[in-house]
Design an enzyme around this catalytic site. Structure first.
Site: not given
Length: 288
Positions: A201, A232-234
């Site tokens: 990602l 999200l995913d950070e």
């Protein structure tokens, strides 16, 4: 296997000020506490100071007086601290979906003592992994979700919160939990929930990321463990793992390597958190 330290852990942070190292180490010296490990870091951009010390020679029955005296000593430096006694085993809740590799690895590491934690419950939006969890004598909770009924998600998350808070969990681990958490739940778990995802990602979002990676001829695969947040995913990154691959690695081999790296990276991040080695500094982490 390396034997875990069985002494006291002191983790503290505060504004960058002259004498911050001295005030901590001098206090321990005056108390006759022997320091076995020491790390400190001054973030000159955030103007924050971080220190972690492992020490021994403090009787357990003296800890309350020790805490009070230390708080008084650190007050002029505006330092917050956490004192972890010997043998403390943090309570943990794990969230999963269908993939079992990270969950199985965490269960094994708890059983062998490689991770000093007490898994109180496992929560899933699918029923598949119940036999694995029950076999370990751990409470299982199946709270289903359906794309056809998104309005049920707040109710499902309230049930998740009840399990986490009812178990007294200090840490929640998203071991391949394939659902996006609401902003409310992320805020409630701020700084005490760790997620794992493939490091591909944001280049390969969506379904079958390793197949996308194969199609592009990637030369590295990996995984990232981070604290969750509203992005999200950070969230702030704790640990990352990577391994070189080449044209001879087919999609199924990339998936296999990715699973191994996810397990190792998540376990490392969890261990660092349990041992109070991770500090938040803005949107970044300081990891000793």
């Amino acid at each position: 296997m390396t034997t875990a330290f069985d002494g006291w852990i002191l983790a503290a942070q505060g504004p960058s000020r002259l004498g911050t190292i001295d005030v901590v180490t001098r206090f321990l010296f005056e108390r006759g506490c022997y320091v076995t490990e020491h790390h400190s870091f001054d973030d000159r951009l955030e103007r924050r100071f971080f220190i972690r010390v492992e020490f021994c020679d403090l009787p357990v029955e003296a800890q309350e007086e020790f805490r009070a005296a230390l708080a008084e000593r650190l007050a002029p430096f505006s330092m917050e601290f956490e004192l972890v006694p010997p043998g403390h085993k943090p309570k943990v809740v794990i969230m999963v979906s269908k993939a079992d590799h990270c969950l199985n690895d965490l269960l094994y590491r708890q059983r062998t003592g490689a991770l000093n934690m007490d898994i109180r419950a496992v929560v899933s939006n699918h029923p598949d992994l119940e036999p694995l969890v029950r076999a370990h004598g751990i409470d299982w909770h199946h709270f289903p979700l359906s794309a056809d009924h998104p309005e049920r998600k707040p109710v499902q998350e309230r049930r998740v919160i009840e399990v986490i808070e009812g178990s007294g969990a200090e840490l929640t681990i998203l071991a391949r939990y394939m659902q996006v958490l609401s902003a409310e739940l992320c805020q409630r778990l701020d700084g005490r929930a760790i997620n794992i995802h493939h490091s591909l990602l944001p280049g390969f979002k969506g379904a079958r990321p390793y197949h996308q990676a194969y199609a592009k001829g990637v030369k590295l695969v990996g995984a990232t463990a981070h604290y969750i947040n509203d992005d999200l995913d950070e969230g702030p990154i704790i640990a990352q793992g990577v391994e070189a691959v080449d044209h001879a690695h087919y999609p199924e081999e990339l998936v296999s390597k990715g699973r191994d790296i996810e397990c190792l990276t998540l376990a490392r991040a969890v261990k660092q958190h349990l041992e109070r080695r991770v500090f938040l500094s803005g949107r970044r982490t300081v990891v000793f």
